[in-house]
Design an enzyme around this catalytic site. Structure first.
Site, PDB file in Angstrom:
ATOM      1  CB  CYS A   1       4.809   2.266  -5.004  1.00 47.31           C
ATOM      2  SG  CYS A   1       6.349   1.583  -4.330  1.00 47.31           S
TER       3      CYS A   1
ATOM      4  CD  GLN B   1      -2.958  -0.570  -0.235  1.00 52.97           C
ATOM      5  OE1 GLN B   1      -3.095   0.600  -0.582  1.00 52.97           O
ATOM      6  NE2 GLN B   1      -3.501  -1.564  -0.914  1.00 52.97           N
ATOM      7  CB  SER B   2       4.233   1.926  -1.307  1.00 45.07           C
ATOM      8  OG  SER B   2       5.001   3.066  -1.618  1.00 45.07           O
ATOM      9  CG  ASN B   3       0.506   6.619   0.790  1.00 45.25           C
ATOM     10  OD1 ASN B   3      -0.609   6.316   0.398  1.00 45.25           O
ATOM     11  ND2 ASN B   3       0.838   6.613   2.073  1.00 45.25           N
TER      12      ASN B   3
END
Ligand code: PLP
Length: 331
Positions: A78, A74-76
């Site tokens: 990325c 859930q990387s913002n």
């Protein structure tokens, strides 16, 4: 300062600064303000795009056509990278920590829509070998005729740190317009680049405010090291050493809870209460923990001698949706 690198404009800037009237009154301490870096854009939303303006300028200037980066599922960061790459006509490759879920949600859904190539790796691989893995992806893509550019986790390196140098310059302008001076600027710390950029700016611009970070993972000792090495890397671009004293470095440890990405019932209740009180949604991984921490410290009287505090809302809204089950009943 003459050696600040160039940027490619991507974010909606300047972001607004709003006073948190009701929360400030409720706490009876310093006046609290919020800078809406959650509104840097819809697809870009959050703090990472400010850093990417610098990273991607460097990539474009050197003729790169593919961007590789890494983060959690859930990387913002990325998601912002995938969005920025698409906007600039570049391809993106994301190395994500975790198993491929049955249905993509939140940031991961947007990564798919934005056309990112994705490789899933285990938590152990991520911890031990993510740089190596990104290098091997780079070799593979180079073999296919591309010219890939690697951005480290969170774009938290020297070039990325200039994103929050620019943000602090923006804040200085906004102080003049608003007629306020902030005694402290508070931000969540996850990979350290945002904090490093603010500290870099406060030193080079001789800005008088305490730069306070609230870490959402690891500990103060770890971030001392991380931020120090980011600033050394920033210094390479400026061609000068960035001098800061030990007491300039101000991380408040104690609000990590069970670990990165895990929010406590208290933090979730705080997110509910704050949304209802001020009409602003926080995220459970970064800003919910950090603003909760700031409010707790204000309640303890730690900032009684300050007049105005600015909290930077660094975004993360999309990360709320995959945790929706936790929010049906906060307790
Ligand atoms: C990445 C992130 C942060 C932390 O910023 P770093 O520069 O990684 O320390 C804070 N808030 C949100 C929403 C983020 O995505």
């Amino acid at each position: 300062m003459t050696n600040i690198p160039d940027r490619v404009p991507l974010a909606n800037l300047p972001t607004k600064i709003e006073k948190l009237e009701r929360l400030s009154a409720q706490l009876g301490g310093p006046s609290l303000f919020i800078k809406r870096d959650d509104q840097t854009g819809t697809e870009f939303s959050g703090n990472k795009v400010r850093k990417l303006e610098y990273s991607l300028k460097e990539a474009l200037a050197a003729g790169h056509d593919y961007v590789i980066t890494c983060g959690g599922i859930q990387s913002n960061h990325c998601r912002s990278t995938a969005a920025a790459a698409a906007k600039l006509g570049l391809k993106s490759y994301l190395v994500l920590r975790g198993n491929e879920p049955q249905e993509p949600d939140g940031n991961l859904l947007l990564d798919h829509l934005l056309g990112a190539q994705i490789r899933y790796i285990t938590a152990e691989e991520y911890r031990e070998r993510r740089a190596e893995i990104m290098e091997s992806v780079k070799d593979k893509l180079t073999g296919q005729g591309y010219k890939p550019y690697i951005i480290p986790e969170g774009a938290s390196n020297g070039i990325g740190s200039f994103g929050y140098y620019t943000a602090l310059r923006e804040i200085v302008e906004q102080e003049k317009e608003l007629g306020v001076h902030f005694d402290a600027i508070v931000v969540a710390v996850g990979s350290g680049g945002t904090y490093a950029g603010l500290l870099l700016a406060s030193k080079t611009l001789h800005y008088k405010a305490d730069i306070i970070g609230i870490n959402v993972c690891d500990d103060e000792y770890y971030f001392r090291h991380v931020i120090d090495s980011i600033l050394q890397d920033s210094g390479r671009y400026l061609q000068e050493d960035i001098a800061y004293a030990k007491q300039d470095f101000h991380i408040i440890d104690g609000y990590v809870g069970q670990g990165y990405g895990i929010s406590s019932p208290e933090v979730r209740q705080f997110i509910f209460d704050f949304a209802k009180l001020e009409g602003v949604i926080l995220d459970p991984v970064y800003t919910g923990k950090a603003l909760f921490g700031l409010v707790e410290e204000i309640k303890k009287g730690r900032f009684n001698d300050l007049h105005n505090i600015l909290f930077i809302h660094t975004g993360g809204l999309f990360g709320l949706f995959p945790q929706k089950h936790e929010f049906i009943n906060p307790n």
